[in-house]
Design a protein around this motif. Structure first.
Motif, PDB file in Angstrom:
ATOM      1  N   ARG A 179       0.810  -1.221   0.000  1.00 26.84           N
ATOM      2  CA  ARG A 179       0.000   0.000   0.000  1.00 26.84           C
ATOM      3  C   ARG A 179       0.840   1.266   0.000  1.00 26.84           C
ATOM      4  N   THR A 180       2.021   1.217   0.601  1.00 31.05           N
ATOM      5  CA  THR A 180       2.827   2.432   0.758  1.00 31.05           C
ATOM      6  C   THR A 180       4.021   2.519  -0.183  1.00 31.05           C
ATOM      7  N   GLY A 181       4.482   1.374  -0.704  1.00 33.92           N
ATOM      8  CA  GLY A 181       5.708   1.375  -1.494  1.00 33.92           C
ATOM      9  C   GLY A 181       6.949   1.523  -0.643  1.00 33.92           C
ATOM     10  N   LYS A 182       6.808   1.355   0.681  1.00 33.21           N
ATOM     11  CA  LYS A 182       7.932   1.462   1.612  1.00 33.21           C
ATOM     12  C   LYS A 182       8.289   0.075   2.135  1.00 33.21           C
ATOM     13  N   VAL A 183       9.569  -0.245   2.150  1.00 31.93           N
ATOM     14  CA  VAL A 183      10.047  -1.523   2.682  1.00 31.93           C
ATOM     15  C   VAL A 183      10.371  -1.310   4.154  1.00 31.93           C
ATOM     16  N   LEU A 184       9.742  -2.086   5.021  1.00 26.71           N
ATOM     17  CA  LEU A 184       9.909  -1.854   6.457  1.00 26.71           C
ATOM     18  C   LEU A 184      11.213  -2.436   6.989  1.00 26.71           C
ATOM     19  N   LEU A 185      11.428  -3.724   6.779  1.00 28.62           N
ATOM     20  CA  LEU A 185      12.652  -4.374   7.241  1.00 28.62           C
ATOM     21  C   LEU A 185      13.584  -4.588   6.052  1.00 28.62           C
ATOM     22  N   ALA A 186      14.836  -4.221   6.210  1.00 25.79           N
ATOM     23  CA  ALA A 186      15.787  -4.197   5.098  1.00 25.79           C
ATOM     24  C   ALA A 186      15.991  -5.572   4.487  1.00 25.79           C
ATOM     25  N   ARG A 187      16.029  -5.599   3.171  1.00 22.23           N
ATOM     26  CA  ARG A 187      16.363  -6.810   2.433  1.00 22.23           C
ATOM     27  C   ARG A 187      16.801  -6.434   1.018  1.00 22.23           C
ATOM     28  N   GLN A 188      17.261  -7.448   0.286  1.00 21.01           N
ATOM     29  CA  GLN A 188      17.826  -7.209  -1.042  1.00 21.01           C
ATOM     30  C   GLN A 188      16.826  -7.632  -2.120  1.00 21.01           C
ATOM     31  N   PHE A 189      16.803  -6.868  -3.212  1.00 24.47           N
ATOM     32  CA  PHE A 189      15.893  -7.127  -4.330  1.00 24.47           C
ATOM     33  C   PHE A 189      16.690  -7.122  -5.637  1.00 24.47           C
ATOM     34  N   ARG A 190      16.119  -7.788  -6.639  1.00 28.73           N
ATOM     35  CA  ARG A 190      16.686  -7.750  -7.987  1.00 28.73           C
ATOM     36  C   ARG A 190      15.570  -7.369  -8.954  1.00 28.73           C
TER      37      ARG A 190
END
Length: 205
Positions: A55-66
């Motif tokens: 809903r927000t486009g915000k990542v709460l807890l840090a992680r890696q994406f590709r």
């Protein structure tokens, strides 16, 4: 665009104890020490976190994406799908014939922005992507690795929503509903998209 989550939040980063307290599942009850119940609470928290991130486009807890793209959305600056982004780890271009080239980090930079972070060129344009190829961007996003790093209103929204999932778990449609209190807490964090994030990218460089 194809987006893959490469890492997941550590289990001990989830606020299971805080959710248990919120639900008034006191330490004097057997349920507090039940591994199955703890796993269920973690599951409700993960579901709530995923819903609020969507809903927000915000990542709460840090992680890696590709992120994989057939071409840049805008060669003067590629918007990233989430915020906040802490680092861009790698940019690779695949020719489509199996030849992968790592783009020199000296040629690009991260534009940190709480609404629309972007991969920006240090020159005029990002490198050309071959017609049959694609580009892959590996990046890290999130407020932090521990729950204490999550803004208080978003953290409370997660607890409220996870509690709703716990209390209404027998109702199949419960996860489709967003309680008013949760919506109010996350409203200021929702992304505001202007012209699809394209216009003015160079002006903000």
């Amino acid at each position: 665009m194809m987006l893959v989550e490469l890492t997941a939040p550590a289990a001990d980063a989830l606020p299971v104890a805080a959710l248990r307290d919120h639900l008034r599942l006191g330490a004097g009850f057997e349920i507090a020490d039940d591994p199955a119940e703890a796993a269920a609470l973690a599951g409700f928290l993960r579901a709530a976190i995923a819903t609020i991130e969507a809903r927000t486009g915000k990542v709460l807890l840090a992680r890696q994406f590709r992120m994989r793209l057939d071409d840049w959305r805008d060669p003067t600056g590629q918007p990233l799908p989430f915020a906040p982004v802490s680092a861009i780890d790698q940019v690779e271009i695949d020719s489509g014939a199996g030849q992968v080239v790592s783009v020199d980090p000296a040629s690009w930079r991260l534009l940190a922005d709480m609404q629309r972070p972007a991969l920006m060129p240090k020159g005029m344009y990002l490198p050309v992507v071959p017609d049959a190829g694609f580009v892959t961007v590996t990046f890290r996003a999130g407020f932090g690795t521990s729950w204490n790093a999550v803004p208080a209103d978003l953290a409370h929204a997660v607890l409220l929503l996870a509690a709703r999932y716990y209390e209404d778990r027998s109702y199949e449609g419960s996860q489709a509903a967003m309680p008013f209190g949760v919506s109010a807490l996350i409203e200021r964090w929702r992304s505001v998209r202007v012209l699809g994030g394209r216009s003015g990218m160079r002006r903000r460089a």
